[in-house]
Design a protein around this motif. Structure first.
Motif, PDB file in Angstrom:
ATOM      1  N   ILE A  48      16.182-130.558  22.213  1.00  0.00           N
ATOM      2  CA  ILE A  48      15.297-129.505  22.716  1.00  0.00           C
ATOM      3  C   ILE A  48      15.505-129.313  24.211  1.00  0.00           C
ATOM      4  O   ILE A  48      15.613-128.173  24.710  1.00  0.00           O
ATOM      5  CB  ILE A  48      13.824-129.843  22.424  1.00  0.00           C
ATOM      6  N   SER A  49      15.597-130.401  24.951  1.00  0.00           N
ATOM      7  CA  SER A  49      15.805-130.337  26.395  1.00  0.00           C
ATOM      8  C   SER A  49      17.133-129.673  26.729  1.00  0.00           C
ATOM      9  O   SER A  49      17.219-128.853  27.655  1.00  0.00           O
ATOM     10  CB  SER A  49      15.762-131.751  26.988  1.00  0.00           C
ATOM     11  N   LEU A  50      18.178-130.008  25.976  1.00  0.00           N
ATOM     12  CA  LEU A  50      19.487-129.402  26.201  1.00  0.00           C
ATOM     13  C   LEU A  50      19.444-127.894  25.943  1.00  0.00           C
ATOM     14  O   LEU A  50      19.994-127.107  26.721  1.00  0.00           O
ATOM     15  CB  LEU A  50      20.536-130.056  25.295  1.00  0.00           C
ATOM     16  N   CYS A  51      18.793-127.499  24.853  1.00  0.00           N
ATOM     17  CA  CYS A  51      18.675-126.067  24.543  1.00  0.00           C
ATOM     18  C   CYS A  51      17.922-125.331  25.651  1.00  0.00           C
ATOM     19  O   CYS A  51      18.311-124.216  26.047  1.00  0.00           O
ATOM     20  CB  CYS A  51      17.974-125.871  23.203  1.00  0.00           C
ATOM     21  N   GLU A  52      16.858-125.934  26.162  1.00  0.00           N
ATOM     22  CA  GLU A  52      16.111-125.309  27.249  1.00  0.00           C
ATOM     23  C   GLU A  52      16.975-125.202  28.498  1.00  0.00           C
ATOM     24  O   GLU A  52      16.949-124.190  29.205  1.00  0.00           O
ATOM     25  CB  GLU A  52      14.847-126.124  27.540  1.00  0.00           C
ATOM     26  N   HIS A  53      17.767-126.242  28.763  1.00  0.00           N
ATOM     27  CA  HIS A  53      18.667-126.235  29.916  1.00  0.00           C
ATOM     28  C   HIS A  53      19.693-125.108  29.815  1.00  0.00           C
ATOM     29  O   HIS A  53      20.038-124.473  30.828  1.00  0.00           O
ATOM     30  CB  HIS A  53      19.375-127.587  30.000  1.00  0.00           C
ATOM     31  N   LEU A  54      20.164-124.846  28.600  1.00  0.00           N
ATOM     32  CA  LEU A  54      21.182-123.810  28.384  1.00  0.00           C
ATOM     33  C   LEU A  54      20.578-122.433  28.130  1.00  0.00           C
ATOM     34  O   LEU A  54      21.312-121.470  27.936  1.00  0.00           O
ATOM     35  CB  LEU A  54      22.077-124.215  27.202  1.00  0.00           C
ATOM     36  N   GLY A  55      19.261-122.347  28.111  1.00  0.00           N
ATOM     37  CA  GLY A  55      18.599-121.065  27.880  1.00  0.00           C
ATOM     38  C   GLY A  55      18.658-120.600  26.438  1.00  0.00           C
ATOM     39  O   GLY A  55      18.548-119.400  26.164  1.00  0.00           O
ATOM     40  N   ILE A  56      18.804-121.533  25.502  1.00  0.00           N
ATOM     41  CA  ILE A  56      18.885-121.196  24.083  1.00  0.00           C
ATOM     42  C   ILE A  56      17.469-121.137  23.511  1.00  0.00           C
ATOM     43  O   ILE A  56      16.757-122.138  23.491  1.00  0.00           O
ATOM     44  CB  ILE A  56      19.718-122.241  23.314  1.00  0.00           C
ATOM     45  N   LYS A  57      17.088-119.980  23.013  1.00  0.00           N
ATOM     46  CA  LYS A  57      15.743-119.814  22.468  1.00  0.00           C
ATOM     47  C   LYS A  57      15.728-119.734  20.948  1.00  0.00           C
ATOM     48  O   LYS A  57      14.700-120.002  20.315  1.00  0.00           O
ATOM     49  CB  LYS A  57      15.111-118.557  23.060  1.00  0.00           C
ATOM     50  N   ARG A  58      16.860-119.334  20.350  1.00  0.00           N
ATOM     51  CA  ARG A  58      16.966-119.232  18.891  1.00  0.00           C
ATOM     52  C   ARG A  58      18.370-119.617  18.475  1.00  0.00           C
ATOM     53  O   ARG A  58      19.353-119.249  19.133  1.00  0.00           O
ATOM     54  CB  ARG A  58      16.685-117.799  18.406  1.00  0.00           C
TER      55      ARG A  58
END
Length: 241
Positions: free
Chosen positions: A76-86
């Motif tokens: 989840i943290s990695l996705c937030e770092h990369l701006g991945i929302k879906r």
């Protein structure tokens, strides 16, 4: 590329530069992201994010206090770092545990879920298993060490990481299946001995609206054993959602 989570290096790699949606690929225990590169090659028009779970691949090794929820929070943290929302999420074996919890606990993140020979359900145990556990605990109480105790994965783990492995495999996620709302495909190899077919059927019964595909002549690595059938089933699912 590298991301730092709680002081641990997380290696990840992105594939594709098209405008199509992103697919997150999560590998099994003891493997790394390279094990899933065949799936990447089978879908050249899709974008992929592949992560090496620590302590495997090029990621860091210092995870003594991690558990299954640490891995979920790391993704989840990695996705937030990369701006991945879906994104679509596919998890194999141990990666299926993480993928399932992502879908159950962060539904806005998961567009679709694919569980491939996934682990995470409470296994059926024979009486002989409980006898072995009792014998092991009794031997341990009297200071005797059994070098053959535990699974092969457990015995091959460094001593400082065995507690993490035990924590992970003993986390039974049956109840979380009921929280999954994303379209779900379950693919298992018929000859899978690590996560047997009864687990595939249980996933299917617990996850509302899920699809189940059993691949003949395939084992725990069904995507490697039957790549054409696997790709066909996965492509059909992705086209329908």
């Amino acid at each position: 590329m590298v991301y730092s989570y709680s002081g641990v290096k997380i290696y990840f790699k992105r594939y594709g530069k098209t405008s199509s949606r992103l697919t997150l690929l999560l590998h099994g225990w003891g493997c790394d992201g390279k094990s899933l590169e065949g799936i990447v090659r089978s879908f050249p028009k899709r974008n992929f994010l592949v992560v090496d779970f620590p302590p495997f691949g090029k990621s860091g090794k210092n995870i003594e206090r991690w558990n299954i929820f640490t891995y979920v929070n790391m993704v989840i943290s990695l996705c937030e770092h990369l701006g991945i929302k879906r994104c679509d999420v596919l998890g194999h074996s141990f990666g299926g545990r993480v993928a399932l919890l992502l879908a159950a606990l962060r539904p806005p993140l998961v567009t679709s879920l694919t569980l491939v020979d996934a682990a995470g359900l409470k296994p059926k145990r024979k009486l002989s298993y409980y006898f072995k556990v009792f014998r092991y605990k009794l031997s341990k109480k009297f200071g005797r060490k059994n070098q053959n105790a535990g699974s092969e994965d457990y015995r091959n783990m460094p001593d400082n990481l065995k507690a993490v492995f035990v924590e992970v495999v003993n986390a039974h996620l049956d109840e979380y299946c009921l929280l999954v709302a994303a379209p779900t495909l379950i693919i298992f190899g018929k000859e899978d001995n690590a996560t047997p077919i009864y687990m595939a059927k249980r996933f299917h019964s617990l996850i509302k609206g899920s699809q189940l595909v059993i691949l003949e002549d395939a084992g725990h690595f069904s995507f490697l054993d039957s790549p054409l059938s696997f790709t066909r089933a996965l492509n059909k699912f992705w086209e329908e959602i």
